[in-house]
Design a protein around this motif. Structure first.
Motif, PDB file in Angstrom:
ATOM      1  N   MET A 189      12.933 -77.524 -18.572  1.00 39.27           N
ATOM      2  CA  MET A 189      12.731 -76.315 -18.348  1.00 39.27           C
ATOM      3  C   MET A 189      13.635 -75.404 -19.319  1.00 39.27           C
ATOM      4  O   MET A 189      14.984 -75.604 -19.299  1.00 39.27           O
ATOM      5  N   ILE A 190      13.187 -74.234 -19.894  1.00 38.86           N
ATOM      6  CA  ILE A 190      14.000 -73.516 -20.700  1.00 38.86           C
ATOM      7  C   ILE A 190      13.827 -72.288 -20.128  1.00 38.86           C
ATOM      8  O   ILE A 190      12.534 -71.719 -20.226  1.00 38.86           O
ATOM      9  N   VAL A 191      14.990 -71.419 -19.868  1.00 39.07           N
ATOM     10  CA  VAL A 191      14.697 -70.089 -19.307  1.00 39.07           C
ATOM     11  C   VAL A 191      15.827 -69.331 -19.495  1.00 39.07           C
ATOM     12  O   VAL A 191      17.105 -69.833 -19.493  1.00 39.07           O
ATOM     13  N   PRO A 199      18.167 -64.677 -27.958  1.00 34.26           N
ATOM     14  CA  PRO A 199      18.953 -65.832 -28.693  1.00 34.26           C
ATOM     15  C   PRO A 199      18.128 -67.112 -28.208  1.00 34.26           C
ATOM     16  O   PRO A 199      17.869 -67.713 -28.865  1.00 34.26           O
ATOM     17  N   ILE A 200      18.009 -67.305 -26.641  1.00 32.80           N
ATOM     18  CA  ILE A 200      17.400 -68.587 -26.446  1.00 32.80           C
ATOM     19  C   ILE A 200      15.885 -68.752 -26.826  1.00 32.80           C
ATOM     20  O   ILE A 200      15.424 -69.649 -27.289  1.00 32.80           O
ATOM     21  N   ASN A 201      15.380 -67.384 -26.763  1.00 31.16           N
ATOM     22  CA  ASN A 201      13.685 -67.541 -27.269  1.00 31.16           C
ATOM     23  C   ASN A 201      13.701 -67.663 -28.764  1.00 31.16           C
ATOM     24  O   ASN A 201      12.859 -68.742 -29.142  1.00 31.16           O
ATOM     25  N   ASP A 202      14.548 -67.262 -29.423  1.00 31.09           N
ATOM     26  CA  ASP A 202      14.437 -67.481 -30.955  1.00 31.09           C
ATOM     27  C   ASP A 202      14.894 -69.047 -31.442  1.00 31.09           C
ATOM     28  O   ASP A 202      14.040 -69.636 -32.152  1.00 31.09           O
ATOM     29  N   ALA A 203      15.543 -69.463 -30.555  1.00 28.47           N
ATOM     30  CA  ALA A 203      15.972 -71.053 -30.855  1.00 28.47           C
ATOM     31  C   ALA A 203      14.976 -72.076 -30.473  1.00 28.47           C
ATOM     32  O   ALA A 203      14.408 -72.899 -31.117  1.00 28.47           O
ATOM     33  N   SER A 316      21.103 -72.559 -32.115  1.00 31.26           N
ATOM     34  CA  SER A 316      20.212 -72.490 -33.099  1.00 31.26           C
ATOM     35  C   SER A 316      19.026 -73.536 -32.623  1.00 31.26           C
ATOM     36  O   SER A 316      19.242 -74.372 -31.427  1.00 31.26           O
ATOM     37  N   GLY A 317      17.863 -73.474 -33.225  1.00 28.17           N
ATOM     38  CA  GLY A 317      17.025 -74.255 -32.937  1.00 28.17           C
ATOM     39  C   GLY A 317      17.257 -75.825 -32.932  1.00 28.17           C
ATOM     40  O   GLY A 317      17.171 -76.771 -32.259  1.00 28.17           O
ATOM     41  N   GLU A 318      17.996 -76.113 -34.146  1.00 29.05           N
ATOM     42  CA  GLU A 318      18.403 -77.382 -34.270  1.00 29.05           C
ATOM     43  C   GLU A 318      19.435 -77.673 -33.364  1.00 29.05           C
ATOM     44  O   GLU A 318      19.560 -79.167 -32.963  1.00 29.05           O
ATOM     45  N   VAL A 319      20.323 -77.214 -33.025  1.00 29.97           N
ATOM     46  CA  VAL A 319      21.291 -77.610 -32.160  1.00 29.97           C
ATOM     47  C   VAL A 319      20.858 -77.764 -30.569  1.00 29.97           C
ATOM     48  O   VAL A 319      21.115 -78.657 -29.951  1.00 29.97           O
TER      49      VAL A 319
END
Length: 363
Positions: A189-191, A199-203, A316-319
């Motif tokens: 779950m990502i929230v 920032p969470i949405n962008d990643a 970041s998306g990668e991290v």
């Protein structure tokens, strides 16, 4: 038994109070309650919706820098104490409980001066100004993190946990299939909270195509404010079949029992819920809260092996993908983090607080 409760400003102060009220009603159906908050605060709408008697005082918080506004706040505090004393004398509570926020200051202080038994409940690992001030006057300080102990008189401290932990343990979980999820796959779950976090949405959006190749599935909660923008971005890159995107989930505790890993902010209520269930976490603390308490909460879990912390500048998306894979794809690490999370959890928090209340009333 008559109980007066005060807490406001954020849901993190209000919802533990409501969870405690539910527990007390279960233990003592004849218990009577009065809730004191502010007229303009979030607490008024939420508490009145629950059918709990509500009264208000006018009070504002102190500024951390020298300001003429602080003079006004002192005057409001003194007036708030007077008003609170009138309400206390009228209601005649057996105990007064403060669950946080500046509204608790005059209410709990007034009760202490009237020799009514008092408790403050500190949800965070590092307390705010109001609870530090009140700790000198109250009979007991109930904490959720051992790390909070040094900030209070040691003889007054009781580790009780957060009543929201009890609620989440008692909830009947929503089945994965009801959300379009595969019941046989591990779920992340990502929230970013009810309003979401950019920032969470962008990643997450940047990691979408990589999620497509994974054996696990993702339940991605964007927050209502950001949902349309996220959907617009997702349409450009495509929505993988193993990623379910929702704007918001009401009654979040209903879903947590079916989650294998959560990526979230580090609010005190969230942490109490996930540790009660032993859910490993990747925490991205909000840098916009008073005294940076979310990062301090998150570090407390990280230091005990229950979470990994990513601060916003490093996200970041990668991290994000790397950290998720490192937990979900490693059974030994997942089991270790889950057990460490459970060790920190206090699923019987509501009953601990209830016993403390009964003990103080009997004195």
């Amino acid at each position: 038994m008559k109980i007066l409760i005060s807490g406001g400003g954020t849901g993190g102060h209000i919802y533990p109070a409501l969870a405690l009220i539910k527990e007390i009603k279960k233990q003592d159906p004849n218990a009577l309650f009065l809730y004191i908050g502010t007229e303009t605060g979030l607490e008024k709408k939420i508490v009145e919706k629950e059918g709990i008697p509500f009264k208000s005082i006018h009070i504002t918080g102190f500024k951390r820098k020298l300001s003429f506004e602080n003079v006004k706040t002192i005057l409001r505090f003194l007036k708030g104490v007077q008003d609170s004393k009138k309400m206390i004398k009228s209601f005649q509570p057996d105990i007064v409980i403060g669950t946080g926020g500046f509204v608790c200051g005059p209410v709990v202080y007034a009760a202490a001066k009237l020799k009514v038994p008092t408790i403050i409940h500190e949800q965070n690992s590092v307390p705010g100004l109001t609870n530090k001030f009140l700790s000198k006057y109250v009979d007991n300080v109930a904490i959720c993190f051992q790390e909070a102990t040094p900030f209070f008189p040691k003889e007054k401290v009781s580790l009780t946990g957060n009543p929201r932990a009890t609620e989440v343990v008692q909830h009947v979980p929503v089945k994965k299939a009801e959300l379009g999820l595969n019941p046989n796959k591990k779920t992340v779950m990502i929230v970013g909270g009810s309003r979401g976090a950019r920032p969470i949405n962008d990643a997450c959006v940047k990691a979408l195509q990589s999620f497509k190749k994974k054996d696990y599935q993702v339940l991605y909660i964007t927050g209502e404010v950001h949902y349309d923008k996220v959907v617009e971005e997702v349409e450009k890159v495509g929505n993988p079949p193993n990623v379910i995107i929702k704007p918001f989930l009401h009654n979040m505790p209903d879903y947590l029992k079916n989650i294998d890993l959560i990526v979230a902010r580090a609010g005190a209520t969230t942490l109490s819920e996930i540790t009660a269930l032993g859910v490993p976490s990747i925490l991205i603390p909000s840098p916009y809260v008073t005294n940076n308490h979310q990062e301090k909460n998150a570090r407390a879990l990280e230091q005990n092996g229950a979470a990994i912390v990513i601060v916003e500048p490093e996200l970041s998306g990668e991290v994000l993908l790397h950290e998720i894979d490192g937990i979900i794809g490693n059974t030994v690490k997942w089991n270790d983090m889950s057990s460490k999370s459970l060790e920190l959890g206090i699923p019987d928090a509501s009953s601990r607080l209830y016993r403390l209340i009964k003990k103080l009333i009997k004195k």
